[in-house]
Design an enzyme around this catalytic site. Structure first.
Site, PDB file in Angstrom:
ATOM      1  N   LYS A  17      35.149 -29.382  -5.584  1.00 63.16           N
ATOM      2  CA  LYS A  17      35.576 -30.115  -4.381  1.00 63.16           C
ATOM      3  C   LYS A  17      35.179 -29.340  -3.120  1.00 63.16           C
ATOM      4  CE  LYS A  17      39.878 -30.484  -6.114  1.00 63.16           C
ATOM      5  NZ  LYS A  17      39.732 -30.172  -7.549  1.00 63.16           N
ATOM      6  N   THR A  18      35.454 -28.029  -3.127  1.00 67.78           N
ATOM      7  CA  THR A  18      35.107 -27.210  -1.958  1.00 67.78           C
ATOM      8  C   THR A  18      33.593 -27.151  -1.783  1.00 67.78           C
ATOM      9  OG1 THR A  18      37.058 -25.891  -2.443  1.00 67.78           O
ATOM     10  CG2 THR A  18      35.500 -24.947  -0.877  1.00 67.78           C
ATOM     11  N   ASP A  45      42.091 -27.852   2.037  1.00 67.31           N
ATOM     12  CA  ASP A  45      42.257 -27.778   0.589  1.00 67.31           C
ATOM     13  C   ASP A  45      43.754 -27.923   0.270  1.00 67.31           C
ATOM     14  OD1 ASP A  45      41.456 -27.472  -2.001  1.00 67.31           O
ATOM     15  OD2 ASP A  45      41.107 -25.310  -1.888  1.00 67.31           O
ATOM     16  N   THR A 105      44.493 -31.456  -6.085  1.00 65.57           N
ATOM     17  CA  THR A 105      44.537 -31.550  -7.554  1.00 65.57           C
ATOM     18  C   THR A 105      45.657 -32.503  -7.965  1.00 65.57           C
ATOM     19  OG1 THR A 105      45.876 -29.565  -7.410  1.00 65.57           O
ATOM     20  CG2 THR A 105      43.587 -29.268  -8.073  1.00 65.57           C
ATOM     21  N   ARG A 142      33.698 -23.952 -13.040  1.00 66.86           N
ATOM     22  CA  ARG A 142      34.294 -22.654 -12.696  1.00 66.86           C
ATOM     23  C   ARG A 142      34.666 -21.879 -13.962  1.00 66.86           C
ATOM     24  NH1 ARG A 142      39.404 -23.102  -9.163  1.00 66.86           N
ATOM     25  NH2 ARG A 142      37.932 -23.778  -7.573  1.00 66.86           N
TER      26      ARG A 142
END
Ligand code: ADE
Length: 343
Positions: A70-71, A115, A164, A224
């Site tokens: 997302k980032t 975020d 999330t 990740r």
């Protein structure tokens, strides 16, 4: 939950929290961003249309489990549009004044990335509404009967936000993401393998054929996590003086407590507690969290999405329940009502 309360995380999630290496491996060009085809296509249209009209793109919300990029998308949108990216997060904005200061320091056309936006408190969220909708900041000066509101004009900006926990986003906030609300999906194993080959090139390791497959199978379909496993397998190969091959990957991940489906010790503990203490469920999230001494948020954000994706648990209206496959994975006999599902 107050916005200041730290969310306690479990080991794999903690270990795979964003780090400087994450940034090194993060794609900085649109063409290097693998997967999430539909989100990328939608963003491209949004960005191009806005740029042709000479206006900033409209506000966008990304949601999905942690570690899916997302980032990274926010960085890419900024790069693609040649705009400045200012980054903050829900927990970092503690007071209305914090948000007011961020907003009034934006320059025309800037992109603001928030975020964990689900952790903004209600009062602050309400300041965001007119800012998103009409580009104004309403500030209340004074208290009681003499209080008055002044309105500040803000420069035109784009808000990109990530969460999330999309269910915690109120519908008034959600509806103000006029550019779109996009769900990031888990990656396919092929996509993860491609990401791993790219990462191996960047960190300069020779990955033998087959190693990427073994990592991808256990990576929670999450870049990740895959990159974290790659680095741990690289360390293992280095210390043992061996090659980074499929066998090294399996040994190093076994040492981390990751099983052949990619479950972490905390995932297995959750399944075991559901089987042994709650007869396979259904069991409510709060009860499960208390039995595991774990935060509800961690279970919901980290463990559950992957266990649901693998079909090891189900969510019912009465809570979470184990599936026959979960019993099979744990090497336990399922209760009678589930046995026929394995045939
Ligand atoms: N690293 C993390 N996410 C990625 C993606 N979607 N594509 C390429 N590399 C990544």
């Amino acid at each position: 939950m107050s916005s200041k309360k730290p969310v306690v995380k479990n080991s794999i999630e903690e270990a795979t929290a964003p780090s400087h290496l994450d940034r090194e491996l993060r794609p900085s060009r649109w063409e290097d961003y693998i997967g999430q085809k539909s989100v990328k296509e939608n963003l491209n249209i949004l960005i191009r249309a806005a740029s042709e009209r000479g206006v900033p793109p409209e506000h966008v919300l990304f949601y999905g489990p942690p570690g899916l990029g997302k980032t990274t998308l926010a960085h890419l949108v900024a790069k693609e549009t040649g705009r400045n990216l200012k980054i903050t997060s829900g927990p970092a904005i503690e007071r209305v004044g914090d948000l007011a200061s961020i907003l009034t320091n934006l320059a025309a056309g800037d992109i603001l990335f928030i975020d964990e936006i689900h952790r903004l408190n209600k009062t602050i969220e309400e300041v965001l509404y007119p800012a998103m909708e009409s580009g104004v900041l309403d500030i209340i000066i004074g208290k009681g009967p003499s209080a008055r509101t002044i309105q500040l004009e803000l420069p035109a900006f784009t808000l990109l936000a990530a969460t999330t926990r999309v269910a915690m986003i109120s519908s008034p906030l959600r509806s103000r993401f006029s550019g779109g609300v996009f769900r990031l999906d888990f990656y396919t194993e092929d996509e993860i393998e491609e990401i791993l080959r790219r990462s191996a090139r960047i960190i300069g390791v020779d990955m033998e054929k087959g190693a990427e497959k073994e990592i991808a199978k256990r990576s929670r379909f999450t870049p990740r996590t895959a990159n974290y496993f790659l680095k741990r397998a690289r360390d293992f190969a280095q210390v043992e003086g061996g090659k980074l091959d499929a066998e090294t990957v399996m040994k190093s991940l076994k040492l981390l407590g990751i099983d052949d489906k990619g479950l972490s010790p905390s995932d297995r503990q959750l399944l075991l507690v559901m089987a042994d203490k709650f007869g396979g469920g259904p069991v409510g999230l709060g009860t499960l969290a208390a039995a595991l001494s774990e935060e509800e948020a961690t279970i919901e954000e980290f463990n559950e999405p992957y266990l649901l994706q693998l079909g090891l648990i189900e969510r019912t209206t009465r809570g979470r329940a184990l599936t026959a496959h979960a019993y099979e994975h744990l090497g336990k006999t399922p209760p009678k009502n589930l046995q026929k599902k394995l045939l």
